[in-house]
Structures are given as C-alpha cells and as structure tokens.
Motif scaffolding. Structure first.
Motif, PDB file in Angstrom:
ATOM      1  N   SER A 218       0.822  -1.199   0.000  1.00  5.52           N
ATOM      2  CA  SER A 218       0.000   0.000   0.000  1.00  5.52           C
ATOM      3  C   SER A 218       0.865   1.262   0.000  1.00  5.52           C
ATOM      4  O   SER A 218       1.845   1.361   0.731  1.00  5.52           O
ATOM      5  CB  SER A 218      -0.903   0.000   1.236  1.00  5.52           C
ATOM      6  OG  SER A 218      -1.699   1.155   1.261  1.00  5.52           O
ATOM      7  N   ASN A 219       0.512   2.217  -0.862  1.00  2.00           N
ATOM      8  CA  ASN A 219       1.197   3.502  -1.010  1.00  2.00           C
ATOM      9  C   ASN A 219       2.639   3.380  -1.500  1.00  2.00           C
ATOM     10  O   ASN A 219       3.431   4.301  -1.337  1.00  2.00           O
ATOM     11  CB  ASN A 219       1.158   4.300   0.299  1.00  2.00           C
ATOM     12  CG  ASN A 219      -0.256   4.669   0.678  1.00  2.00           C
ATOM     13  OD1 ASN A 219      -1.039   5.105  -0.166  1.00  2.00           O
ATOM     14  ND2 ASN A 219      -0.594   4.462   1.934  1.00  2.00           N
ATOM     15  N   GLN A 220       2.983   2.247  -2.076  1.00  5.20           N
ATOM     16  CA  GLN A 220       4.298   2.050  -2.676  1.00  5.20           C
ATOM     17  C   GLN A 220       4.094   1.455  -4.056  1.00  5.20           C
ATOM     18  O   GLN A 220       2.978   1.179  -4.464  1.00  5.20           O
ATOM     19  CB  GLN A 220       5.153   1.115  -1.814  1.00  5.20           C
ATOM     20  CG  GLN A 220       5.473   1.681  -0.444  1.00  5.20           C
ATOM     21  CD  GLN A 220       6.348   0.740   0.362  1.00  5.20           C
ATOM     22  OE1 GLN A 220       7.108  -0.044  -0.192  1.00  5.20           O
ATOM     23  NE2 GLN A 220       6.222   0.830   1.669  1.00  5.20           N
ATOM     24  N   ASP A 221       5.173   1.231  -4.765  1.00  4.53           N
ATOM     25  CA  ASP A 221       5.059   0.668  -6.095  1.00  4.53           C
ATOM     26  C   ASP A 221       5.041  -0.843  -6.028  1.00  4.53           C
ATOM     27  O   ASP A 221       5.054  -1.431  -4.950  1.00  4.53           O
ATOM     28  CB  ASP A 221       6.187   1.205  -6.979  1.00  4.53           C
ATOM     29  CG  ASP A 221       5.977   2.685  -7.268  1.00  4.53           C
ATOM     30  OD1 ASP A 221       4.896   3.024  -7.774  1.00  4.53           O
ATOM     31  OD2 ASP A 221       6.872   3.483  -6.963  1.00  4.53           O
ATOM     32  N   ALA A 222       4.992  -1.469  -7.178  1.00  3.10           N
ATOM     33  CA  ALA A 222       4.794  -2.915  -7.229  1.00  3.10           C
ATOM     34  C   ALA A 222       5.909  -3.569  -8.032  1.00  3.10           C
ATOM     35  O   ALA A 222       6.750  -2.892  -8.629  1.00  3.10           O
ATOM     36  CB  ALA A 222       3.434  -3.218  -7.851  1.00  3.10           C
TER      37      ALA A 222
ATOM     38  N   GLY B 205       5.246   1.143 -11.695  1.00  2.59           N
ATOM     39  CA  GLY B 205       4.637   2.202 -10.913  1.00  2.59           C
ATOM     40  C   GLY B 205       3.156   2.011 -10.681  1.00  2.59           C
ATOM     41  O   GLY B 205       2.414   1.640 -11.582  1.00  2.59           O
ATOM     42  N   THR B 206       2.759   2.299  -9.454  1.00 10.57           N
ATOM     43  CA  THR B 206       1.343   2.318  -9.104  1.00 10.57           C
ATOM     44  C   THR B 206       0.989   3.597  -8.354  1.00 10.57           C
ATOM     45  O   THR B 206      -0.166   3.795  -7.982  1.00 10.57           O
ATOM     46  CB  THR B 206       0.961   1.103  -8.225  1.00 10.57           C
ATOM     47  OG1 THR B 206       1.756   1.108  -7.040  1.00 10.57           O
ATOM     48  CG2 THR B 206       1.162  -0.206  -8.969  1.00 10.57           C
ATOM     49  N   THR B 207       1.975   4.434  -8.116  1.00  8.76           N
ATOM     50  CA  THR B 207       1.749   5.668  -7.360  1.00  8.76           C
ATOM     51  C   THR B 207       2.076   6.884  -8.239  1.00  8.76           C
ATOM     52  O   THR B 207       2.892   6.787  -9.151  1.00  8.76           O
ATOM     53  CB  THR B 207       2.646   5.709  -6.099  1.00  8.76           C
ATOM     54  OG1 THR B 207       4.022   5.723  -6.510  1.00  8.76           O
ATOM     55  CG2 THR B 207       2.375   4.522  -5.191  1.00  8.76           C
ATOM     56  N   PRO B 208       1.474   8.016  -7.937  1.00 11.54           N
ATOM     57  CA  PRO B 208       1.771   9.225  -8.724  1.00 11.54           C
ATOM     58  C   PRO B 208       3.241   9.644  -8.650  1.00 11.54           C
ATOM     59  O   PRO B 208       3.772  10.227  -9.585  1.00 11.54           O
ATOM     60  CB  PRO B 208       0.870  10.297  -8.096  1.00 11.54           C
ATOM     61  CG  PRO B 208      -0.201   9.553  -7.384  1.00 11.54           C
ATOM     62  CD  PRO B 208       0.400   8.240  -6.969  1.00 11.54           C
TER      63      PRO B 208
ATOM     64  N   THR C 296       8.972   7.782 -13.770  1.00  4.19           N
ATOM     65  CA  THR C 296      10.223   7.020 -13.688  1.00  4.19           C
ATOM     66  C   THR C 296      10.060   5.511 -13.845  1.00  4.19           C
ATOM     67  O   THR C 296      10.989   4.848 -14.300  1.00  4.19           O
ATOM     68  CB  THR C 296      10.942   7.297 -12.351  1.00  4.19           C
ATOM     69  OG1 THR C 296      10.065   6.956 -11.265  1.00  4.19           O
ATOM     70  CG2 THR C 296      11.365   8.757 -12.260  1.00  4.19           C
ATOM     71  N   LEU C 297       8.930   4.965 -13.470  1.00  2.00           N
ATOM     72  CA  LEU C 297       8.708   3.522 -13.587  1.00  2.00           C
ATOM     73  C   LEU C 297       7.641   3.241 -14.638  1.00  2.00           C
ATOM     74  O   LEU C 297       6.724   4.045 -14.825  1.00  2.00           O
ATOM     75  CB  LEU C 297       8.263   2.922 -12.246  1.00  2.00           C
ATOM     76  CG  LEU C 297       9.308   2.863 -11.135  1.00  2.00           C
ATOM     77  CD1 LEU C 297       8.677   2.323  -9.849  1.00  2.00           C
ATOM     78  CD2 LEU C 297      10.493   2.015 -11.540  1.00  2.00           C
ATOM     79  N   PRO C 298       7.747   2.098 -15.325  1.00  3.18           N
ATOM     80  CA  PRO C 298       6.705   1.777 -16.302  1.00  3.18           C
ATOM     81  C   PRO C 298       5.367   1.561 -15.612  1.00  3.18           C
ATOM     82  O   PRO C 298       5.302   1.077 -14.480  1.00  3.18           O
ATOM     83  CB  PRO C 298       7.204   0.480 -16.946  1.00  3.18           C
ATOM     84  CG  PRO C 298       8.162  -0.110 -15.968  1.00  3.18           C
ATOM     85  CD  PRO C 298       8.757   1.041 -15.212  1.00  3.18           C
ATOM     86  N   ASN C 299       4.306   1.936 -16.317  1.00  4.63           N
ATOM     87  CA  ASN C 299       2.964   1.669 -15.803  1.00  4.63           C
ATOM     88  C   ASN C 299       2.429   0.399 -16.473  1.00  4.63           C
ATOM     89  O   ASN C 299       3.073  -0.138 -17.381  1.00  4.63           O
ATOM     90  CB  ASN C 299       2.056   2.888 -16.017  1.00  4.63           C
ATOM     91  CG  ASN C 299       1.839   3.205 -17.480  1.00  4.63           C
ATOM     92  OD1 ASN C 299       1.641   2.332 -18.314  1.00  4.63           O
ATOM     93  ND2 ASN C 299       1.878   4.494 -17.810  1.00  4.63           N
ATOM     94  N   PRO C 300       1.286  -0.110 -16.055  1.00  6.48           N
ATOM     95  CA  PRO C 300       0.773  -1.346 -16.650  1.00  6.48           C
ATOM     96  C   PRO C 300       0.573  -1.271 -18.166  1.00  6.48           C
ATOM     97  O   PRO C 300       0.850  -2.240 -18.876  1.00  6.48           O
ATOM     98  CB  PRO C 300      -0.560  -1.565 -15.916  1.00  6.48           C
ATOM     99  CG  PRO C 300      -0.317  -0.955 -14.573  1.00  6.48           C
ATOM    100  CD  PRO C 300       0.508   0.279 -14.856  1.00  6.48           C
ATOM    101  N   ALA C 301       0.153  -0.128 -18.698  1.00  2.00           N
ATOM    102  CA  ALA C 301      -0.032  -0.008 -20.150  1.00  2.00           C
ATOM    103  C   ALA C 301       1.303  -0.125 -20.877  1.00  2.00           C
ATOM    104  O   ALA C 301       1.401  -0.768 -21.927  1.00  2.00           O
ATOM    105  CB  ALA C 301      -0.709   1.322 -20.487  1.00  2.00           C
TER     106      ALA C 301
END
Length: 132
Positions: free
Chosen positions: A11-15, A27-30, A35-40
């Motif tokens: 929670s409140n961190q990246d994955a 990335g899962t956080t704003p 800097t980190l890839p998102n799911p898309a």
C-alpha cells in the motif's frame, strides 16, 4: 504451454512482477509516474518482446543473419471503456543479408506471435519492418 508469474505491491508504494529469476518494478503511485513503467507500458513491452523473440526465432528458420533489431511501439488509450487501440510498430532490423525476406518475416510474426495474436483480437495493429 502454460505460463505463470507472481506480482506484489505494498500500500502507497510501487509494485513488482516476479518472472523466473527476474524482478520488474512498475509504478502504481503518482510519485513514480515519470520514472517507472505503468501497466499499459508493460503491456506494450510484452508486445515488443513477442516481436523481437520472433525475429530471433525466424532468423534461424528463414536462415538470415542480423546484428540487432529494435522496435518502437505506439498506442492510443481510449477512455470509455478504458482500452488500448490502434497499436502501431516500427521494427528495424540491422542486416545486409540478402536472404532476409522482410515481407515473409512480417507475415510470420503476424501469424505466429502469441502476444501479437492475442492483442490482434482486441485492437487494430499496423506496422512496418525496415532493414538498415
């Protein structure tokens, strides 16, 4: 063939995704949106990986050599419902081998790519293959 992966988040961190001996942060956080890839982006990365794996695979089957291959992928994300649409790729193969039949390679990638064919069921794909 069957595939499996593991993924986890706090929670409140990246994955992170765990695949074999690899770990892929995403990335899962704003705070890490730039800097980190998102799911898309991971989805498009999987699409790209499928294409590059098939370049290697078909270089053996079609008996051509190359020094490297690069692929640039773009996609539009629609809002309602949220989904990817209109994926476009530009695949560049660095080769001077006259045995490289670009049209046949494109046909084989489009016919035999697992991720390519899965994606093709849900959105339009266009692309080019060029040799350099």
């Amino acid at each position: 063939m069957n595939y499996q992966i593991n993924a986890s988040s706090v929670s409140n961190q990246d994955a992170e995704i765990h695949i074999k001996s690899s770990r892929i942060d995403f990335g899962t956080t704003p705070e890490t949106a730039d800097t980190l890839p998102n799911p898309a982006e991971l989805f498009l990365g999987s699409f790209s990986a499928c294409m590059l794996k098939n370049v290697e695979r078909f270089s053996k089957m079609m008996n051509f050599s190359y020094t490297k291959a690069t692929v640039h992928v773009q996609a539009a994300r629609l809002e309602h419902p949220p989904r990817m649409e209109n994926i476009h790729y530009d695949l560049k193969i660095y080769s001077t081998d006259e045995k490289l039949n670009v049209d046949l390679l494109k046909k084989n990638i489009e016919k035999h790519g697992t991720i390519y064919n899965t994606v093709k069921l849900s959105c339009a794909i266009t692309g080019t293959i060029k040799t350099l």
